[in-house]
Design an enzyme around this catalytic site. Structure first.
Site, PDB file in Angstrom:
ATOM      1  N   LYS A 208      82.563 -40.818   3.883  1.00  0.00           N
ATOM      2  CA  LYS A 208      82.838 -41.882   2.653  1.00  0.00           C
ATOM      3  C   LYS A 208      83.930 -42.556   3.050  1.00  0.00           C
ATOM      4  CE  LYS A 208      85.128 -41.871  -0.771  1.00  0.00           C
ATOM      5  NZ  LYS A 208      85.663 -43.097  -0.362  1.00  0.00           N
ATOM      6  N   PRO A 209      84.119 -43.755   3.596  1.00  0.00           N
ATOM      7  CA  PRO A 209      85.434 -44.318   3.759  1.00  0.00           C
ATOM      8  C   PRO A 209      86.109 -44.932   2.330  1.00  0.00           C
ATOM      9  CG  PRO A 209      83.679 -45.884   4.225  1.00  0.00           C
ATOM     10  CD  PRO A 209      83.220 -44.703   3.706  1.00  0.00           C
ATOM     11  N   ALA A 210      87.390 -45.228   2.584  1.00  0.00           N
ATOM     12  CA  ALA A 210      88.242 -45.752   1.580  1.00  0.00           C
ATOM     13  C   ALA A 210      87.411 -47.101   0.848  1.00  0.00           C
ATOM     14  CB  ALA A 210      89.574 -46.088   1.583  1.00  0.00           C
ATOM     15  N   GLU A 211      87.621 -47.303  -0.632  1.00  0.00           N
ATOM     16  CA  GLU A 211      86.839 -48.405  -1.007  1.00  0.00           C
ATOM     17  C   GLU A 211      87.486 -49.690  -0.681  1.00  0.00           C
ATOM     18  OE1 GLU A 211      87.710 -45.696  -2.411  1.00  0.00           O
ATOM     19  OE2 GLU A 211      88.983 -45.891  -4.115  1.00  0.00           O
TER      20      GLU A 211
ATOM     21  N   GLU B 221      94.840 -33.583   5.443  1.00  0.00           N
ATOM     22  CA  GLU B 221      96.063 -34.436   5.743  1.00  0.00           C
ATOM     23  C   GLU B 221      96.708 -35.383   4.668  1.00  0.00           C
ATOM     24  OE1 GLU B 221      97.512 -34.093   8.652  1.00  0.00           O
ATOM     25  OE2 GLU B 221      95.717 -33.291   9.898  1.00  0.00           O
ATOM     26  N   LEU B 222      97.552 -34.748   4.069  1.00  0.00           N
ATOM     27  CA  LEU B 222      97.805 -35.238   2.529  1.00  0.00           C
ATOM     28  C   LEU B 222      99.243 -36.077   2.858  1.00  0.00           C
ATOM     29  CD1 LEU B 222      96.943 -32.166   0.729  1.00  0.00           C
ATOM     30  CD2 LEU B 222      95.585 -34.278   1.442  1.00  0.00           C
TER      31      LEU B 222
ATOM     32  N   CYS C 160     101.756 -41.739   6.070  1.00  0.00           N
ATOM     33  CA  CYS C 160     102.108 -40.669   5.489  1.00  0.00           C
ATOM     34  C   CYS C 160     103.443 -40.089   6.431  1.00  0.00           C
ATOM     35  CB  CYS C 160     101.078 -39.441   5.522  1.00  0.00           C
ATOM     36  SG  CYS C 160     100.210 -39.463   7.220  1.00  0.00           S
TER      37      CYS C 160
ATOM     38  N   GLY D  29      94.286 -38.414   2.784  1.00  0.00           N
ATOM     39  CA  GLY D  29      94.729 -39.078   1.564  1.00  0.00           C
ATOM     40  C   GLY D  29      95.905 -38.529   0.813  1.00  0.00           C
ATOM     41  N   SER D  30      95.909 -38.665  -0.495  1.00  0.00           N
ATOM     42  CA  SER D  30      96.868 -38.081  -1.269  1.00  0.00           C
ATOM     43  C   SER D  30      96.806 -36.562  -1.645  1.00  0.00           C
ATOM     44  CB  SER D  30      96.840 -38.753  -2.600  1.00  0.00           C
ATOM     45  OG  SER D  30      95.781 -38.667  -3.222  1.00  0.00           O
TER      46      SER D  30
ATOM     47  N   TRP E 107      92.634 -45.833   3.605  1.00  0.00           N
ATOM     48  CA  TRP E 107      92.645 -47.233   3.960  1.00  0.00           C
ATOM     49  C   TRP E 107      93.687 -47.801   4.764  1.00  0.00           C
ATOM     50  CZ3 TRP E 107      97.308 -48.862   2.502  1.00  0.00           C
ATOM     51  CH2 TRP E 107      98.033 -47.936   1.297  1.00  0.00           C
ATOM     52  N   ASN E 108      94.874 -46.977   4.813  1.00  0.00           N
ATOM     53  CA  ASN E 108      96.095 -47.244   5.637  1.00  0.00           C
ATOM     54  C   ASN E 108      95.811 -47.281   7.187  1.00  0.00           C
ATOM     55  OD1 ASN E 108      96.052 -44.545   5.475  1.00  0.00           O
ATOM     56  ND2 ASN E 108      98.104 -44.353   5.482  1.00  0.00           N
TER      57      ASN E 108
ATOM     58  N   GLU F  77     106.873 -39.629  -3.003  1.00  0.00           N
ATOM     59  CA  GLU F  77     106.309 -40.712  -1.694  1.00  0.00           C
ATOM     60  C   GLU F  77     106.454 -41.926  -2.196  1.00  0.00           C
ATOM     61  OE1 GLU F  77     102.477 -39.949  -0.428  1.00  0.00           O
ATOM     62  OE2 GLU F  77     102.969 -40.282   1.561  1.00  0.00           O
TER      63      GLU F  77
HETATM   64  P1  ADP Z   1      95.708 -43.325  -1.971  1.00  0.00           P
HETATM   65  O1  ADP Z   1      96.450 -43.309  -2.896  1.00  0.00           O
HETATM   66  O2  ADP Z   1      96.180 -43.444  -0.467  1.00  0.00           O
HETATM   67  O3  ADP Z   1      94.448 -44.387  -2.073  1.00  0.00           O
HETATM   68  P2  ADP Z   1      93.561 -41.386  -2.459  1.00  0.00           P
HETATM   69  O4  ADP Z   1      93.739 -39.985  -2.116  1.00  0.00           O
HETATM   70  O5  ADP Z   1      93.262 -41.839  -3.560  1.00  0.00           O
HETATM   71  O6  ADP Z   1      94.615 -41.991  -1.552  1.00  0.00           O
HETATM   72  O7  ADP Z   1      92.418 -42.083  -1.487  1.00  0.00           O
HETATM   73  C1  ADP Z   1      91.935 -41.379  -0.148  1.00  0.00           C
HETATM   74  C2  ADP Z   1      90.489 -41.289   0.045  1.00  0.00           C
HETATM   75  O8  ADP Z   1      90.245 -40.511  -0.942  1.00  0.00           O
HETATM   76  C3  ADP Z   1      89.815 -42.525  -0.293  1.00  0.00           C
HETATM   77  O9  ADP Z   1      88.817 -42.486   0.375  1.00  0.00           O
HETATM   78  C4  ADP Z   1      89.231 -42.345  -1.835  1.00  0.00           C
HETATM   79  O10 ADP Z   1      88.092 -43.192  -2.205  1.00  0.00           O
HETATM   80  C5  ADP Z   1      89.249 -40.899  -1.934  1.00  0.00           C
HETATM   81  N1  ADP Z   1      89.134 -40.418  -3.245  1.00  0.00           N
HETATM   82  C6  ADP Z   1      90.056 -40.775  -4.319  1.00  0.00           C
HETATM   83  N2  ADP Z   1      89.687 -39.925  -5.344  1.00  0.00           N
HETATM   84  C7  ADP Z   1      88.712 -39.091  -5.115  1.00  0.00           C
HETATM   85  C8  ADP Z   1      87.905 -38.198  -5.558  1.00  0.00           C
HETATM   86  N3  ADP Z   1      88.229 -37.897  -6.962  1.00  0.00           N
HETATM   87  N4  ADP Z   1      86.994 -37.426  -4.879  1.00  0.00           N
HETATM   88  C9  ADP Z   1      86.770 -37.767  -3.664  1.00  0.00           C
HETATM   89  N5  ADP Z   1      87.378 -38.720  -3.142  1.00  0.00           N
HETATM   90  C10 ADP Z   1      88.311 -39.366  -3.701  1.00  0.00           C
END
Ligand code: ADP
Length: 475
Positions: A168-171, A244-245, A278, A222-223, A144-145, A379
């Site tokens: 699948k974008p961030a929720e 990209e973490l 990041c 993401g994370s 989402w950032n 982080e």
């Molecule tokens: P942040 O802490 O920056 O939100 P996340 O890694 O949780 O980072 O989220 C980045 C992306 O990964 C989002 O699109 C989120 O929906 C997705 N995501 C989070 N958990 C899972 C999972 N278990 N499987 C697949 N995608 C995930």
């Protein structure tokens, strides 16, 4: 959702709400896709791969150019959607849309440069030819950032290479994703080639992405925690992965640097996107002789920063993504103070003038930070600048590398030999030398160690979506 060229609802019309993080107001609702929708999207992408993968590079390039043209034309609209949904100041949102569009343009060009090679063979009757072909169906998960550019940074090279995509974008930021998919549709991307599945709970979709044998590559931003989970899952079918973490960037001010210039740079990059990046500096290593002037300049500048809605003039500090983010930042600040750090400014949630409706944290400066503090290791993803004093070049290099992350690092110095020594010694994928923005569509972005695998952008960016095939001929 956009699947096989159709805009769809979720089964039973299930939806989830989207909120403005600056005001807490609901700004929309999008389909809450289930695992079945992910299967449907993967099937569509798999069917479309057959034709898309054999289109000429010129055809694919032309579509990406058209997407670039539309995105540039629609920049203001996209920026506004982003500011409302993600919170960053409008000016920063415009910059991000441009950065996002740049990937469409760059990969429109790279599409035509997927060269192979011939290799001298050991037998007189033998010829070797190496060709590159698209990997297949790509499943992409984005954060989402940076809700626009993180999508185009994956989708553009995948399409250029001849892959098809399910995203699948961030929720927290599905509206930006929907706007991008409208552009791809208008640009003429054929049905099934790009598919969008929005979902509130990512786990089931992620599970389908890693277990469905039709998906040949997972690309994720993401994370580190979720990246490991996906990489572990992908290992079962030896799927290709790009990751990209997280990061924990050191910002090193060497003793010959101009402390004022370094402090200005640190301000700009630390508070960019309210620290939710990041590549955000997480440890500011300042030579002990310069801590005072450095901190003075930063303090003065911080006092002039304004927090608020990204639509307001003069605002440079937007909201954090949610309450959990505020709590995490605050916990790190308290921990540092408890262990002896000195709070110079900020250090609290902002609640005055209606800011309590959103997730605002004051731009914060702490000094005398040491390796025993959580912020030195974990982080932050928020607007906190921790200053760590050091005494020698050798010491600072050891401290900078003392992390399991390895994404970005920054060096401030006027001494070329010193810059070279420290650059070569740093175990980070991106190093800015007197430069706080060493990123562009044309340059490879990515991390070492637990910050990731693979590179996005640059020449490397398209290679992530290509297989290498060797042909041996006997003539
Ligand atoms: P942040 O802490 O920056 O939100 P996340 O890694 O949780 O980072 O989220 C980045 C992306 O990964 C989002 O699109 C989120 O929906 C997705 N995501 C989070 N958990 C899972 C999972 N278990 N499987 C697949 N995608 C995930």
């Amino acid at each position: 959702m956009y699947i096989d060229g159709q805009w769809l609802q979720a089964a039973g019309g299930a939806e989830f709400d989207v909120f403005n993080p600056a005001t807490g107001e609901k700004i929309g609702a999008v389909p809450d896709g289930s695992r079945e929708k992910a299967v449907q999207a993967i099937d569509a992408a798999d069917r479309a791969f057959k034709e898309w993968s054999v289109q000429t590079a010129y055809k694919r390039s032309a579509i990406l150019y058209e997407a670039y043209r539309i995105m540039t034309e629609r920049k203001e609209h996209l920026a506004r959607v982003m500011t409302e949904e993600q919170g960053k100041p409008l000016k920063a949102a415009r910059n991000e849309v441009q950065y996002g569009a740049d990937f469409l343009l760059w990969f429109a060009e790279e599409a035509k440069r997927v060269y192979g090679e011939t290799i001298p063979a050991p037998r007189p009757d033998q010829r070797f030819m190496v060709l590159h072909q698209p990997v297949g169906v790509v499943a992409a998960i984005t954060p989402w950032n940076y809700p626009v550019s993180m999508i185009t940074r994956k989708v553009a090279p995948a399409l250029a290479a001849g892959c098809t995509v399910v995203l699948k974008p961030a929720e927290a930021t599905p509206l930006c994703a929907i706007e991008i998919f409208k552009i791809l549709e208008e640009a003429g991307v054929p049905k099934g080639v790009v598919n969008l599945v929005t979902a509130f709970n990512p786990e089931a979709i992620g599970e389908e992405f890693v277990t469905n044998p039709k998906v040949r590559k997972i690309t994720f931003t993401g994370s580190t925690e979720v990246g490991k989970l996906l990489a572990r899952g992908a290992a079962d079918q030896i799927k290709r992965v790009s990751m990209e973490l997280g990061g924990h960037a050191p910002f090193i001010v060497l003793p010959d640097a101009d402390p004022e210039r370094a402090a200005k740079g640190a301000m700009l990059v630390k508070f960019l996107n309210t620290g939710q990046a990041c590549i955000s500096p997480n440890r500011l290593f300042v030579h002990r002789s310069m801590v005072d002037p450095f901190v003075e300049v930063m303090t003065k500048r911080i006092s002039k920063m304004k927090a608020g809605s990204g639509f307001e003039e003069g605002v440079s500090i937007g909201p954090l993504v949610d309450t959990a983010a505020i709590e995490k930042v605050d916990r790190q600040v308290r921990d540092a103070i408890d262990k002896g750090a000195e709070l110079v400014s900020g250090g609290r949630r902002l609640t005055e003038n209606g800011l309590d409706r959103g997730y605002f944290y004051a731009p914060t400066l702490i000094k005398e930070v040491t390796p025993r503090m959580t912020i030195y290791r974990e982080e932050t993803f928020g607007p906190v600048a921790p200053v760590v004093p050091y005494d020698s070049e050798e010491e600072v290099l050891t401290m900078a590398n003392d992390t399991h992350y390895g994404l970005a690092a920054y060096i401030y110095t006027q001494d070329i030999s010193r810059a070279m020594r420290v650059l070569e010694g740093l175990r980070f994928g991106i190093v800015g030398i007197n430069d706080i923005n060493p990123t562009a569509a044309a340059a490879p972005f990515g991390g070492m160690k637990e910050s990731g695998l693979g590179r996005e952008g640059g020449r490397e960016g398209i290679a992530e979506y290509l297989e290498t095939k060797l042909a041996g001929f006997s003539i």
